[in-house]
Write a protein that holds these residues in place. Sequence first.
Motif, PDB file in Angstrom:
ATOM      1  N   SER A  56       0.723  -1.043  -0.002  1.00  0.00           N
ATOM      2  CA  SER A  56      -0.026   0.017  -0.138  1.00  0.00           C
ATOM      3  C   SER A  56       0.946   1.216   0.013  1.00  0.00           C
ATOM      4  N   ASN A  90       1.177   4.167  -2.581  1.00  0.00           N
ATOM      5  CA  ASN A  90       0.960   5.683  -2.598  1.00  0.00           C
ATOM      6  C   ASN A  90       2.158   6.488  -3.197  1.00  0.00           C
ATOM      7  N   TYR A 113      -5.935  -1.415   3.976  1.00  0.00           N
ATOM      8  CA  TYR A 113      -4.741  -0.562   3.788  1.00  0.00           C
ATOM      9  C   TYR A 113      -4.739   0.460   2.549  1.00  0.00           C
ATOM     10  N   GLU A 114      -5.176  -0.120   1.440  1.00  0.00           N
ATOM     11  CA  GLU A 114      -4.887   0.599   0.159  1.00  0.00           C
ATOM     12  C   GLU A 114      -5.733   1.757   0.075  1.00  0.00           C
ATOM     13  N   TRP A 115      -5.295   2.946  -0.231  1.00  0.00           N
ATOM     14  CA  TRP A 115      -6.016   4.083  -0.664  1.00  0.00           C
ATOM     15  C   TRP A 115      -6.468   3.837  -2.099  1.00  0.00           C
ATOM     16  N   ARG A 116      -7.727   3.826  -2.483  1.00  0.00           N
ATOM     17  CA  ARG A 116      -8.348   3.761  -3.576  1.00  0.00           C
ATOM     18  C   ARG A 116      -9.305   4.902  -4.173  1.00  0.00           C
ATOM     19  N   PRO A 117      -8.707   6.041  -4.377  1.00  0.00           N
ATOM     20  CA  PRO A 117      -9.434   7.180  -4.984  1.00  0.00           C
ATOM     21  C   PRO A 117     -10.329   6.671  -5.995  1.00  0.00           C
TER      22      PRO A 117
END
Length: 298
Positions: free
Chosen positions: A226, A230, A261-265
């Motif tokens: 993750s 980023n 945990y992963e940021w997924r816009p």
Amino acid sequence: MYIIGIDLGGTNVKGIIIDEKGTVLKQHYVATQDNGDTTWRVNVLEMVLYLKNWLQEPVAAIGMSAPGLPDEQNQCIAFLPNRLNGLENFIWSNYLGETSYILNDAHSALMAEATFGVAKGHKNVVLLTLGTGIGGGLLINGQLYQGLSQMAGHLGHLSLNATDDEVSIVGMPGSLEYAIGNYSVAKRSKGRFESTWELVEAYRKGDAWATLIWLSSLQKLAVALSSLVNAFSPELIVLAGGITFADDALFEPLKQFMDFYEWRPGGKKTPIVQAEFGDMAGAIGAAGFAMSKIKNTL
């Protein structure tokens, strides 16, 4: 166009011939014989002569995968202390009689997938090799990124805990390599398991201690991946190496941790896939790298 690919490992030298489509026409193995002298060089030469004799056609170049850090021109390995005596600064084109390009072994694994495998057609890719230690490579805008000193992609030395007493071979505390590398299983499990294979088998059987150790490792892997998402926002993450043979025991828990945990816009998640090439990835990737170099000069 025919290219010879060589994977110079600590145990075996693996060799292949590929054509322009990446089809492996011939493969061969010989023992490395890293006995403290330079016998291993002769074995590499014999491998090349064997493959050329089998082909009976000119080769465009030779690509070699090897441990260590290449020089800026990928002509030789510039830095590899305490292994393969005589490898550092040895110019292979002169010795083998063919234009030769030398690549770090983890970078070769990435080039195998980017040129002929699961990452073909992608421009921005992160690859991690999960094995005894943890290596990796970065494909940026369709090109292998080697960085200063050709050392980019040492992703196993990402720190997950700056105050951890355990340090990696490059001095990083709390490294990803320690968190999941096969070399540290015995220490992480307090001597209960000797290998990742034993650990995963016990996990599959519901062993509580194995479950704790294994899932803790995958949680840390997810945090590292993750973080890489980023930093690089890749189109694809490829996992290679022996630990990936854990299959669903690896990928299913990892998926759940990534969901957390992963940021997924916009809801976009980064695909994580298993590498296509196994035992011959180093040789195939080195050959693919050499092929790209030759094409760029035409």
